[in-house]
Design an enzyme around this catalytic site. Structure first.
Site, PDB file in Angstrom:
ATOM      1  N   GLY A 179       0.694  -1.247   0.221  1.00 46.19           N
ATOM      2  CA  GLY A 179       0.147  -0.074  -0.091  1.00 46.19           C
ATOM      3  C   GLY A 179       0.825   1.136  -0.076  1.00 46.19           C
ATOM      4  O   GLY A 179       0.606   2.077  -0.829  1.00 46.19           O
ATOM      5  N   HIS A 180       1.933   1.288   0.895  1.00 40.47           N
ATOM      6  CA  HIS A 180       2.742   2.582   0.752  1.00 40.47           C
ATOM      7  C   HIS A 180       3.616   2.565  -0.174  1.00 40.47           C
ATOM      8  O   HIS A 180       3.751   3.722  -0.938  1.00 40.47           O
ATOM      9  CB  HIS A 180       3.678   2.232   2.004  1.00 40.47           C
ATOM     10  CG  HIS A 180       3.217   2.208   3.358  1.00 40.47           C
ATOM     11  ND1 HIS A 180       3.273   1.096   4.070  1.00 40.47           N
ATOM     12  CD2 HIS A 180       2.446   3.175   4.355  1.00 40.47           C
ATOM     13  CE1 HIS A 180       2.728   1.041   5.343  1.00 40.47           C
ATOM     14  NE2 HIS A 180       2.126   2.501   5.524  1.00 40.47           N
ATOM     15  N   SER A 213      -0.432  -2.047   8.362  1.00 39.50           N
ATOM     16  CA  SER A 213       0.728  -2.690   9.213  1.00 39.50           C
ATOM     17  C   SER A 213      -0.031  -3.477  10.284  1.00 39.50           C
ATOM     18  O   SER A 213       0.525  -4.421  10.760  1.00 39.50           O
ATOM     19  CB  SER A 213       1.609  -1.659   9.588  1.00 39.50           C
ATOM     20  OG  SER A 213       1.654  -0.533   8.620  1.00 39.50           O
TER      21      SER A 213
END
Ligand code: AMP
Length: 282
Positions: A36-37, A186
């Protein structure tokens, strides 16, 4: 790729990039990077000459009973992943430098921050806005990329940037999901095997809502109650909220329509997960 921990040094580097006519993009993160990051970093890389990724587990956005102390931290692994995705500078400041004892300023966006997650995490968005405003002052980016995963956060940041004339373009990046649909986070690492299986119901309920909307249903109450039923059928889930709001103003809506965000926060075991979809967008 460079790693900068000093605020003074980051400001110096940012100033010289600006003077050199380079376009700078910032991707703010708390580390523990996942796909995602990395999608945010790739977006930034496609739009700017220089990509700065900040990695800072920001204490002011955690409540007293939240996971600040146990939040995963691994700068070496994060640096490798960020570099491969197109990051040029990692900015990883120390807590004491970001918040020296003398610091007395908090940035508070009213209204938008009082609903959805804000209603259950008092002070959270003040912490987010304060750190993002400070990162913008240090890095002075032309644009900053945020994930739609935190749909309320990006709406709040857009409001702050407009209200304070910060002159930073805010880019919303789509939610990246695991193959079974669970939004990457996370915090997914905290889930046990059974919880991980139950967690898929969050996206399934959102998908159900999208398909009901596609079939012509416009009654938000009915859609939300069907979502609630699906989620409650799982053993380890406990719904905090399910809401239908305008994706930009976050105001409640009665009718499903284009640009309406269906957002939810659900505890799966002890882990609080959030997810959303924007109707008509996906
Ligand atoms: P965090 O490190 O959790 O503060 O997240 C940093 C940025 O990554 C925020 O803008 C998030 O919205 C974004 N982000 C986190 N997870 C995802 C995801 N699954 N898809 C897209 N963006 C994400």
């Amino acid at each position: 790729m460079e790693t900068v921990t000093s605020i003074v040094e980051m400001k110096r580097a940012a100033g010289s990039l600006r003077r050199g006519g380079r376009t700078v993009a910032l991707v703010p993160t708390m580390g523990a990077l996942h796909e995602g990051h990395l999608s945010l970093i790739r977006q930034a890389d496609a739009r700017a000459n220089v990509v700065v990724v900040s990695i800072f587990v920001n204490p002011t956005q955690f409540g007293p009973s939240e996971d600040f102390d146990t939040y995963p931290r691994d700068l070496e692994r994060d640096s490798e992943l960020a570099q491969a995705a197109g990051c040029d500078i990692i900015f990883a400041p120390e807590v004491d430098d970001m918040y020296p004892a003398s610091s007395a300023t908090r940035v508070c966006v009213s209204g938008l921050t009082e609903r959805l997650c804000g209603a259950f995490r008092p002070g959270h968005f003040d912490g987010v806005c304060t750190v993002v405003a400070k990162l913008f002052s240090i890095v002075r980016p032309h644009l900053a990329v945020f994930g739609q995963k935190d749909g309320q956060q990006v709406a709040v940041i857009e409001r702050m940037v407009a209200d304070l004339e910060m002159g930073v373009e805010i880019v919303r990046s789509p939610i990246v999901r695991e193959p079974d649909g669970l939004a990457m986070s996370s915090r997914n690492a905290y889930l046990s095997g059974g919880e991980r299986r139950d967690a898929v119901v969050l996206f399934e309920s959102l998908k159900h809502a999208v398909s009901r909307y596609g079939a012509g249903e416009r009654n938000v109450e009915r859609i939300v109650s069907e979502m609630r039923e699906m989620i409650e059928a799982k053993e380890t889930t406990d719904i905090q909220y399910i809401a239908a709001v305008d994706a930009r103003t976050l105001e409640d809506v009665d009718d499903a329509g284009e640009g309406v965000m269906l957002a939810l926060a659900v505890f799966v075991g002890k882990t609080r997960l959030i997810d959303n979809v924007i109707l008509g967008a996906e």
